[in-house]
Design a protein around this motif. Structure first.
Motif, PDB file in Angstrom:
ATOM      1  N   ILE A   1      13.541   7.525  34.859  1.00 25.71           N
ATOM      2  CA  ILE A   1      12.605   8.597  34.509  1.00 25.71           C
ATOM      3  C   ILE A   1      12.298   8.571  33.017  1.00 25.71           C
ATOM      4  O   ILE A   1      11.144   8.722  32.598  1.00 25.71           O
ATOM      5  CB  ILE A   1      13.184   9.956  34.930  1.00 25.71           C
ATOM      6  N   GLU A   2      13.321   8.350  32.210  1.00 23.66           N
ATOM      7  CA  GLU A   2      13.128   8.285  30.768  1.00 23.66           C
ATOM      8  C   GLU A   2      12.274   7.086  30.382  1.00 23.66           C
ATOM      9  O   GLU A   2      11.409   7.172  29.501  1.00 23.66           O
ATOM     10  CB  GLU A   2      14.492   8.209  30.071  1.00 23.66           C
ATOM     11  N   PHE A   3      12.509   5.965  31.069  1.00 18.08           N
ATOM     12  CA  PHE A   3      11.738   4.742  30.809  1.00 18.08           C
ATOM     13  C   PHE A   3      10.261   4.962  31.115  1.00 18.08           C
ATOM     14  O   PHE A   3       9.379   4.558  30.339  1.00 18.08           O
ATOM     15  CB  PHE A   3      12.305   3.598  31.647  1.00 18.08           C
ATOM     16  N   LEU A   4       9.973   5.604  32.227  1.00 16.66           N
ATOM     17  CA  LEU A   4       8.589   5.903  32.591  1.00 16.66           C
ATOM     18  C   LEU A   4       7.965   6.873  31.590  1.00 16.66           C
ATOM     19  O   LEU A   4       6.802   6.719  31.216  1.00 16.66           O
ATOM     20  CB  LEU A   4       8.534   6.492  34.004  1.00 16.66           C
ATOM     21  N   ARG A   5       8.742   7.849  31.176  1.00 19.39           N
ATOM     22  CA  ARG A   5       8.244   8.839  30.222  1.00 19.39           C
ATOM     23  C   ARG A   5       7.899   8.191  28.878  1.00 19.39           C
ATOM     24  O   ARG A   5       6.949   8.598  28.206  1.00 19.39           O
ATOM     25  CB  ARG A   5       9.289   9.937  30.029  1.00 19.39           C
ATOM     26  N   ASN A   6       8.661   7.188  28.501  1.00 23.84           N
ATOM     27  CA  ASN A   6       8.448   6.516  27.214  1.00 23.84           C
ATOM     28  C   ASN A   6       7.357   5.452  27.252  1.00 23.84           C
ATOM     29  O   ASN A   6       7.027   4.858  26.221  1.00 23.84           O
ATOM     30  CB  ASN A   6       9.750   5.878  26.733  1.00 23.84           C
ATOM     31  N   ASN A   7       6.810   5.196  28.445  1.00 21.51           N
ATOM     32  CA  ASN A   7       5.752   4.177  28.582  1.00 21.51           C
ATOM     33  C   ASN A   7       4.556   4.750  29.337  1.00 21.51           C
ATOM     34  O   ASN A   7       4.197   4.273  30.421  1.00 21.51           O
ATOM     35  CB  ASN A   7       6.304   2.945  29.311  1.00 21.51           C
ATOM     36  N   PRO A   8       3.921   5.773  28.785  1.00 25.22           N
ATOM     37  CA  PRO A   8       2.836   6.453  29.506  1.00 25.22           C
ATOM     38  C   PRO A   8       1.559   5.629  29.636  1.00 25.22           C
ATOM     39  O   PRO A   8       0.690   5.953  30.451  1.00 25.22           O
ATOM     40  CB  PRO A   8       2.590   7.697  28.647  1.00 25.22           C
ATOM     41  N   LYS A   9       1.421   4.565  28.837  1.00 22.50           N
ATOM     42  CA  LYS A   9       0.182   3.786  28.870  1.00 22.50           C
ATOM     43  C   LYS A   9       0.173   2.714  29.950  1.00 22.50           C
ATOM     44  O   LYS A   9      -0.863   2.113  30.222  1.00 22.50           O
ATOM     45  CB  LYS A   9      -0.065   3.146  27.501  1.00 22.50           C
ATOM     46  N   ILE A  10       1.343   2.456  30.563  1.00 20.53           N
ATOM     47  CA  ILE A  10       1.418   1.442  31.607  1.00 20.53           C
ATOM     48  C   ILE A  10       0.760   1.970  32.872  1.00 20.53           C
ATOM     49  O   ILE A  10       1.111   3.036  33.375  1.00 20.53           O
ATOM     50  CB  ILE A  10       2.885   1.047  31.904  1.00 20.53           C
ATOM     51  N   TRP A  11      -0.217   1.258  33.386  1.00 21.58           N
ATOM     52  CA  TRP A  11      -1.000   1.669  34.549  1.00 21.58           C
ATOM     53  C   TRP A  11      -1.602   3.059  34.336  1.00 21.58           C
ATOM     54  O   TRP A  11      -1.716   3.853  35.272  1.00 21.58           O
ATOM     55  CB  TRP A  11      -0.163   1.626  35.831  1.00 21.58           C
ATOM     56  N   ASN A  12      -1.995   3.315  33.107  1.00 25.06           N
ATOM     57  CA  ASN A  12      -2.647   4.580  32.786  1.00 25.06           C
ATOM     58  C   ASN A  12      -4.078   4.572  33.336  1.00 25.06           C
ATOM     59  O   ASN A  12      -4.773   3.556  33.267  1.00 25.06           O
ATOM     60  CB  ASN A  12      -2.639   4.761  31.272  1.00 25.06           C
ATOM     61  N   VAL A  13      -4.516   5.701  33.854  1.00 31.02           N
ATOM     62  CA  VAL A  13      -5.847   5.765  34.469  1.00 31.02           C
ATOM     63  C   VAL A  13      -6.944   5.397  33.479  1.00 31.02           C
ATOM     64  O   VAL A  13      -7.940   4.752  33.842  1.00 31.02           O
ATOM     65  CB  VAL A  13      -6.106   7.163  35.085  1.00 31.02           C
ATOM     66  N   HIS A  14      -6.772   5.771  32.208  1.00 36.86           N
ATOM     67  CA  HIS A  14      -7.803   5.468  31.212  1.00 36.86           C
ATOM     68  C   HIS A  14      -7.892   3.969  30.934  1.00 36.86           C
ATOM     69  O   HIS A  14      -8.993   3.442  30.762  1.00 36.86           O
ATOM     70  CB  HIS A  14      -7.517   6.238  29.918  1.00 36.86           C
ATOM     71  N   SER A  15      -6.751   3.284  30.913  1.00 39.42           N
ATOM     72  CA  SER A  15      -6.795   1.844  30.667  1.00 39.42           C
ATOM     73  C   SER A  15      -7.405   1.102  31.850  1.00 39.42           C
ATOM     74  O   SER A  15      -8.139   0.118  31.677  1.00 39.42           O
ATOM     75  CB  SER A  15      -5.384   1.312  30.374  1.00 39.42           C
ATOM     76  N   VAL A  16      -7.112   1.581  33.062  1.00 40.73           N
ATOM     77  CA  VAL A  16      -7.689   0.952  34.257  1.00 40.73           C
ATOM     78  C   VAL A  16      -9.206   1.160  34.287  1.00 40.73           C
ATOM     79  O   VAL A  16      -9.971   0.218  34.523  1.00 40.73           O
ATOM     80  CB  VAL A  16      -7.034   1.524  35.531  1.00 40.73           C
ATOM     81  N   LEU A  17      -9.642   2.377  34.040  1.00 43.55           N
ATOM     82  CA  LEU A  17     -11.082   2.652  34.015  1.00 43.55           C
ATOM     83  C   LEU A  17     -11.780   1.877  32.894  1.00 43.55           C
ATOM     84  O   LEU A  17     -12.921   1.427  33.056  1.00 43.55           O
ATOM     85  CB  LEU A  17     -11.335   4.148  33.853  1.00 43.55           C
ATOM     86  N   ASN A  18     -11.091   1.724  31.767  1.00 41.08           N
ATOM     87  CA  ASN A  18     -11.661   0.975  30.655  1.00 41.08           C
ATOM     88  C   ASN A  18     -11.944  -0.468  31.045  1.00 41.08           C
ATOM     89  O   ASN A  18     -12.984  -1.035  30.673  1.00 41.08           O
ATOM     90  CB  ASN A  18     -10.716   1.021  29.458  1.00 41.08           C
ATOM     91  N   VAL A  19     -11.024  -1.071  31.796  1.00 41.61           N
ATOM     92  CA  VAL A  19     -11.243  -2.449  32.266  1.00 41.61           C
ATOM     93  C   VAL A  19     -12.467  -2.515  33.166  1.00 41.61           C
ATOM     94  O   VAL A  19     -13.343  -3.381  33.001  1.00 41.61           O
ATOM     95  CB  VAL A  19      -9.997  -2.965  33.026  1.00 41.61           C
TER      96      VAL A  19
END
Length: 277
Positions: free
Chosen positions: A210-228
């Motif tokens: 849970i901490e690992f996921l919390r510290n990496n919010p940009k991984i598979w982030n909706v904004h990065s996917v839409l940006n692609v």
């Protein structure tokens, strides 16, 4: 029986090759034991048949890239040579890869990219393409699905692939079969959706996860996917091309430097559809 490495690296006949990876002994029990043995291995030692296949797969893609570089230098969009090489890759992608997967890797991963890198001359572009298939297979077939690390690694690999296509100095010297391009975009969106669901299910996760996921919010982030998706649509000028086409004009007149090439045109078309929803 297998092809010597030197033959793989020079002339290679795909029609004789398909017989080469059919290594049945004629004894059903021996064949079953042979295949189970390979399924259970961790592939510190890669079977010769897989080595030969990967070298041939690499040769087909690197030959196409070399030809595409030549076409771009000559300011040509495509040629019969390019079409023939795309057809060869399509045969490998749709037939040989699936047959070998069914036989050797039905429920286990293919060898990791690091393990096969030396076989393909550490070709960065081929390894990106290989990893796209590698992680997709893990999502689809491997028991237990991808680990958290594999979900992250697959995301980074997609970033590398799209950066190569979008940030090249001019059109990237790459073409792929339309089916593979469709599968890339479809899988990219699917893995994003899968990760979103995975992230939300915290009941069975450790505090460390849970901490690992919390510290990496940009991984598979909706904004990065839409940006692609938006970037591929914009790069291809596909919306302008469709507007001109529907009004009876020539879409090539507004395709731009990138949209003239089938790689960008196809990816733009594929990305435009999910953005409409």
């Amino acid at each position: 029986m297998s092809f010597p490495a030197e033959e793989v690296e020079t002339e290679y006949d795909p029609y004789t090759y398909t017989q080469d990876y059919d290594l049945h002994t004629g004894d059903p029990k021996a064949d079953l034991a042979y295949e189970r043995q390979y399924e259970q291995q961790t592939y510190h030692v890669i079977p010769e048949v897989i080595k030969n296949f990967l070298q041939y797969f690499h040769k087909t893609t690197s030959d196409l890239i070399d030809q595409k570089v030549y076409e771009l230098q000559a300011k040509r969009v495509s040629s019969e040579s390019i079409e023939q090489k795309i057809y060869e890759i399509q045969d490998v992608y749709e037939n040989s890869w699936n047959k070998l997967t069914e036989r050797f890797f039905k429920t286990s991963p293919w060898p990791e990219a690091e393990a096969i890198a030396s076989l393909v001359g550490n070709d960065a572009v081929f390894l990106i393409l290989y990893k796209e298939l590698y992680y997709r297979h893990i999502y689809a077939k491997v028991s237990g699905g991808p680990t958290l690390d594999q979900r992250f690694e697959s995301y980074y690999n997609y970033c590398n692939l799209f950066n190569y296509i979008l940030n090249a100095d001019g059109p990237a010297p790459l073409e792929l079969p339309n089916q593979w391009l469709w599968d890339i975009i479809d899988e990219f969106i699917y893995q994003f959706q899968s990760f979103s669901q995975y992230r939300c299910k915290t009941a069975k996760k450790s505090e460390e996860e849970i901490e690992f996921l919390r510290n990496n919010p940009k991984i598979w982030n909706v904004h990065s996917v839409l940006n692609v998706l938006h970037s591929l649509v914009d790069k291809s000028n596909i919306n302008k091309q469709l507007e001109v086409y529907t009004s009876g004009g020539d879409p090539e007149s507004v395709s731009g430097e990138y949209g003239r090439h089938s790689l960008y045109k196809m990816l733009g078309s594929l990305c435009a559809s999910p953005l409409c929803y």
